[in-house]
Design a protein around this motif. Structure first.
Motif, PDB file in Angstrom:
ATOM      1  N   ALA A   1       0.812  -1.212   0.000  1.00 10.27           N
ATOM      2  CA  ALA A   1       0.000   0.000   0.000  1.00 10.27           C
ATOM      3  C   ALA A   1       0.850   1.267   0.000  1.00 10.27           C
ATOM      4  O   ALA A   1       0.480   2.257  -0.605  1.00 10.27           O
ATOM      5  N   ALA A   2       1.971   1.233   0.675  1.00 13.14           N
ATOM      6  CA  ALA A   2       2.799   2.437   0.798  1.00 13.14           C
ATOM      7  C   ALA A   2       3.498   2.730  -0.518  1.00 13.14           C
ATOM      8  O   ALA A   2       4.216   1.894  -1.036  1.00 13.14           O
ATOM      9  N   PRO A   3       3.261   3.912  -1.074  1.00 14.39           N
ATOM     10  CA  PRO A   3       3.925   4.254  -2.321  1.00 14.39           C
ATOM     11  C   PRO A   3       5.425   4.460  -2.100  1.00 14.39           C
ATOM     12  O   PRO A   3       5.855   4.839  -1.019  1.00 14.39           O
ATOM     13  N   ALA A   4       6.214   4.194  -3.143  1.00 12.74           N
ATOM     14  CA  ALA A   4       7.669   4.354  -3.053  1.00 12.74           C
ATOM     15  C   ALA A   4       8.023   5.814  -2.772  1.00 12.74           C
ATOM     16  O   ALA A   4       8.904   6.105  -1.976  1.00 12.74           O
ATOM     17  N   THR A   5       7.342   6.717  -3.449  1.00 12.05           N
ATOM     18  CA  THR A   5       7.518   8.145  -3.183  1.00 12.05           C
ATOM     19  C   THR A   5       6.168   8.701  -2.787  1.00 12.05           C
ATOM     20  O   THR A   5       5.146   8.327  -3.365  1.00 12.05           O
ATOM     21  N   PRO A   6       6.131   9.574  -1.805  1.00 14.61           N
ATOM     22  CA  PRO A   6       4.850  10.124  -1.366  1.00 14.61           C
ATOM     23  C   PRO A   6       4.151  10.852  -2.524  1.00 14.61           C
ATOM     24  O   PRO A   6       4.789  11.589  -3.269  1.00 14.61           O
ATOM     25  N   PRO A   7       2.862  10.600  -2.683  1.00 17.94           N
ATOM     26  CA  PRO A   7       2.126  11.264  -3.762  1.00 17.94           C
ATOM     27  C   PRO A   7       1.918  12.741  -3.452  1.00 17.94           C
ATOM     28  O   PRO A   7       1.988  13.161  -2.294  1.00 17.94           O
ATOM     29  N   ARG A   8       1.670  13.508  -4.468  1.00 17.55           N
ATOM     30  CA  ARG A   8       1.355  14.925  -4.277  1.00 17.55           C
ATOM     31  C   ARG A   8      -0.088  15.030  -3.811  1.00 17.55           C
ATOM     32  O   ARG A   8      -0.986  14.535  -4.476  1.00 17.55           O
ATOM     33  N   LEU A   9      -0.260  15.652  -2.660  1.00 17.92           N
ATOM     34  CA  LEU A   9      -1.598  15.837  -2.104  1.00 17.92           C
ATOM     35  C   LEU A   9      -1.901  17.324  -2.021  1.00 17.92           C
ATOM     36  O   LEU A   9      -1.010  18.133  -1.747  1.00 17.92           O
ATOM     37  N   THR A  10      -3.175  17.661  -2.222  1.00 14.38           N
ATOM     38  CA  THR A  10      -3.585  19.047  -2.057  1.00 14.38           C
ATOM     39  C   THR A  10      -3.585  19.367  -0.566  1.00 14.38           C
ATOM     40  O   THR A  10      -3.615  18.453   0.275  1.00 14.38           O
ATOM     41  N   PRO A  11      -3.585  20.649  -0.217  1.00 12.85           N
ATOM     42  CA  PRO A  11      -3.637  21.004   1.210  1.00 12.85           C
ATOM     43  C   PRO A  11      -4.852  20.395   1.920  1.00 12.85           C
ATOM     44  O   PRO A  11      -4.735  19.904   3.053  1.00 12.85           O
ATOM     45  N   THR A  12      -5.994  20.397   1.256  1.00 15.50           N
ATOM     46  CA  THR A  12      -7.194  19.827   1.884  1.00 15.50           C
ATOM     47  C   THR A  12      -7.068  18.321   2.020  1.00 15.50           C
ATOM     48  O   THR A  12      -7.478  17.743   3.040  1.00 15.50           O
ATOM     49  N   GLN A  13      -6.503  17.656   1.025  1.00 20.69           N
ATOM     50  CA  GLN A  13      -6.301  16.213   1.134  1.00 20.69           C
ATOM     51  C   GLN A  13      -5.377  15.892   2.301  1.00 20.69           C
ATOM     52  O   GLN A  13      -5.596  14.923   3.024  1.00 20.69           O
ATOM     53  N   ARG A  14      -4.374  16.722   2.523  1.00 19.06           N
ATOM     54  CA  ARG A  14      -3.472  16.515   3.667  1.00 19.06           C
ATOM     55  C   ARG A  14      -4.238  16.653   4.986  1.00 19.06           C
ATOM     56  O   ARG A  14      -4.027  15.886   5.918  1.00 19.06           O
ATOM     57  N   LYS A  15      -5.134  17.630   5.060  1.00 17.53           N
ATOM     58  CA  LYS A  15      -5.924  17.834   6.282  1.00 17.53           C
ATOM     59  C   LYS A  15      -6.877  16.661   6.507  1.00 17.53           C
ATOM     60  O   LYS A  15      -7.063  16.212   7.644  1.00 17.53           O
ATOM     61  N   VAL A  16      -7.487  16.172   5.433  1.00 17.92           N
ATOM     62  CA  VAL A  16      -8.374  15.007   5.548  1.00 17.92           C
ATOM     63  C   VAL A  16      -7.558  13.790   5.981  1.00 17.92           C
ATOM     64  O   VAL A  16      -7.981  13.038   6.863  1.00 17.92           O
ATOM     65  N   LEU A  17      -6.378  13.615   5.397  1.00 20.53           N
ATOM     66  CA  LEU A  17      -5.499  12.512   5.772  1.00 20.53           C
ATOM     67  C   LEU A  17      -5.145  12.580   7.259  1.00 20.53           C
ATOM     68  O   LEU A  17      -5.179  11.568   7.963  1.00 20.53           O
ATOM     69  N   GLN A  18      -4.848  13.769   7.742  1.00 21.89           N
ATOM     70  CA  GLN A  18      -4.537  13.941   9.163  1.00 21.89           C
ATOM     71  C   GLN A  18      -5.741  13.571  10.027  1.00 21.89           C
ATOM     72  O   GLN A  18      -5.599  12.920  11.064  1.00 21.89           O
ATOM     73  N   GLY A  19      -6.930  13.974   9.589  1.00 21.62           N
ATOM     74  CA  GLY A  19      -8.147  13.637  10.329  1.00 21.62           C
ATOM     75  C   GLY A  19      -8.382  12.141  10.385  1.00 21.62           C
ATOM     76  O   GLY A  19      -8.715  11.595  11.444  1.00 21.62           O
ATOM     77  N   VAL A  20      -8.201  11.466   9.262  1.00 20.11           N
ATOM     78  CA  VAL A  20      -8.363  10.006   9.222  1.00 20.11           C
ATOM     79  C   VAL A  20      -7.342   9.354  10.135  1.00 20.11           C
ATOM     80  O   VAL A  20      -7.668   8.459  10.915  1.00 20.11           O
ATOM     81  N   TYR A  21      -6.102   9.807  10.053  1.00 19.24           N
ATOM     82  CA  TYR A  21      -5.047   9.256  10.896  1.00 19.24           C
ATOM     83  C   TYR A  21      -5.354   9.459  12.385  1.00 19.24           C
ATOM     84  O   TYR A  21      -5.044   8.616  13.215  1.00 19.24           O
ATOM     85  N   SER A  22      -6.010  10.576  12.698  1.00 15.60           N
ATOM     86  CA  SER A  22      -6.381  10.869  14.085  1.00 15.60           C
ATOM     87  C   SER A  22      -7.608  10.093  14.537  1.00 15.60           C
ATOM     88  O   SER A  22      -7.993  10.171  15.706  1.00 15.60           O
ATOM     89  N   GLY A  23      -8.237   9.371  13.609  1.00 15.16           N
ATOM     90  CA  GLY A  23      -9.382   8.541  13.972  1.00 15.16           C
ATOM     91  C   GLY A  23     -10.722   9.251  13.891  1.00 15.16           C
ATOM     92  O   GLY A  23     -11.715   8.753  14.420  1.00 15.16           O
ATOM     93  N   LEU A  24     -10.761  10.403  13.247  1.00 12.41           N
ATOM     94  CA  LEU A  24     -12.007  11.150  13.143  1.00 12.41           C
ATOM     95  C   LEU A  24     -12.927  10.562  12.072  1.00 12.41           C
ATOM     96  O   LEU A  24     -12.466   9.998  11.083  1.00 12.41           O
ATOM     97  N   LEU A  25     -14.217  10.731  12.276  1.00 11.53           N
ATOM     98  CA  LEU A  25     -15.213  10.358  11.283  1.00 11.53           C
ATOM     99  C   LEU A  25     -15.263  11.428  10.196  1.00 11.53           C
ATOM    100  O   LEU A  25     -14.872  12.582  10.427  1.00 11.53           O
ATOM    101  N   ASN A  26     -15.793  11.071   9.017  1.00  5.49           N
ATOM    102  CA  ASN A  26     -15.929  12.049   7.936  1.00  5.49           C
ATOM    103  C   ASN A  26     -16.698  13.280   8.399  1.00  5.49           C
ATOM    104  O   ASN A  26     -16.337  14.405   8.067  1.00  5.49           O
ATOM    105  N   LYS A  27     -17.743  13.062   9.176  1.00  9.39           N
ATOM    106  CA  LYS A  27     -18.567  14.169   9.666  1.00  9.39           C
ATOM    107  C   LYS A  27     -17.739  15.108  10.546  1.00  9.39           C
ATOM    108  O   LYS A  27     -17.868  16.329  10.465  1.00  9.39           O
ATOM    109  N   GLN A  28     -16.896  14.552  11.390  1.00  8.84           N
ATOM    110  CA  GLN A  28     -16.041  15.361  12.263  1.00  8.84           C
ATOM    111  C   GLN A  28     -14.986  16.124  11.456  1.00  8.84           C
ATOM    112  O   GLN A  28     -14.718  17.293  11.737  1.00  8.84           O
ATOM    113  N   ILE A  29     -14.409  15.461  10.467  1.00  5.10           N
ATOM    114  CA  ILE A  29     -13.421  16.121   9.604  1.00  5.10           C
ATOM    115  C   ILE A  29     -14.084  17.279   8.869  1.00  5.10           C
ATOM    116  O   ILE A  29     -13.533  18.381   8.791  1.00  5.10           O
TER     117      ILE A  29
END
Length: 86
Positions: free
Chosen positions: A19-47
């Motif tokens: 699953a882990a890409p060899a090089t980190p993909p380019r993410l938009t600022p919002t995608q990074r924030k959503v990724l952080q929310g998912v990593y923190s265990g938040l629900l979509n509604k909370q994010i």
């Protein structure tokens, strides 16, 4: 009679490596924030609430993240986030 062998750790390691890409993909600022929310265990509604966007927009970002990270579910997204150093 054969002894039972637990391969769960090995399977998880293989899944993470695949699953882990060899090089980190380019993410938009919002995608990074959503990724952080998912990593923190938040629900979509909370994010969505935290970012001031619609839950449907978070779902769209999740779809994009899963495609970019080459994973199938939010648990794998969180695992890749951890592997990328979040």
């Amino acid at each position: 009679m054969h002894a039972s062998v637990d391969h769960s750790d090995t399977n998880i390691s293989r899944a993470r490596a695949a699953a882990a890409p060899a090089t980190p993909p380019r993410l938009t600022p919002t995608q990074r924030k959503v990724l952080q929310g998912v990593y923190s265990g938040l629900l979509n509604k909370q994010i969505a609430f935290d970012l001031g966007i619609a839950e449907a927009t978070v779902k769209a970002h999740m779809t994009a993240l899963m495609r970019k990270l080459n994973v199938r579910n939010r648990t794998q997204v969180a695992m890749v986030a951890k592997d990328l150093g979040w």
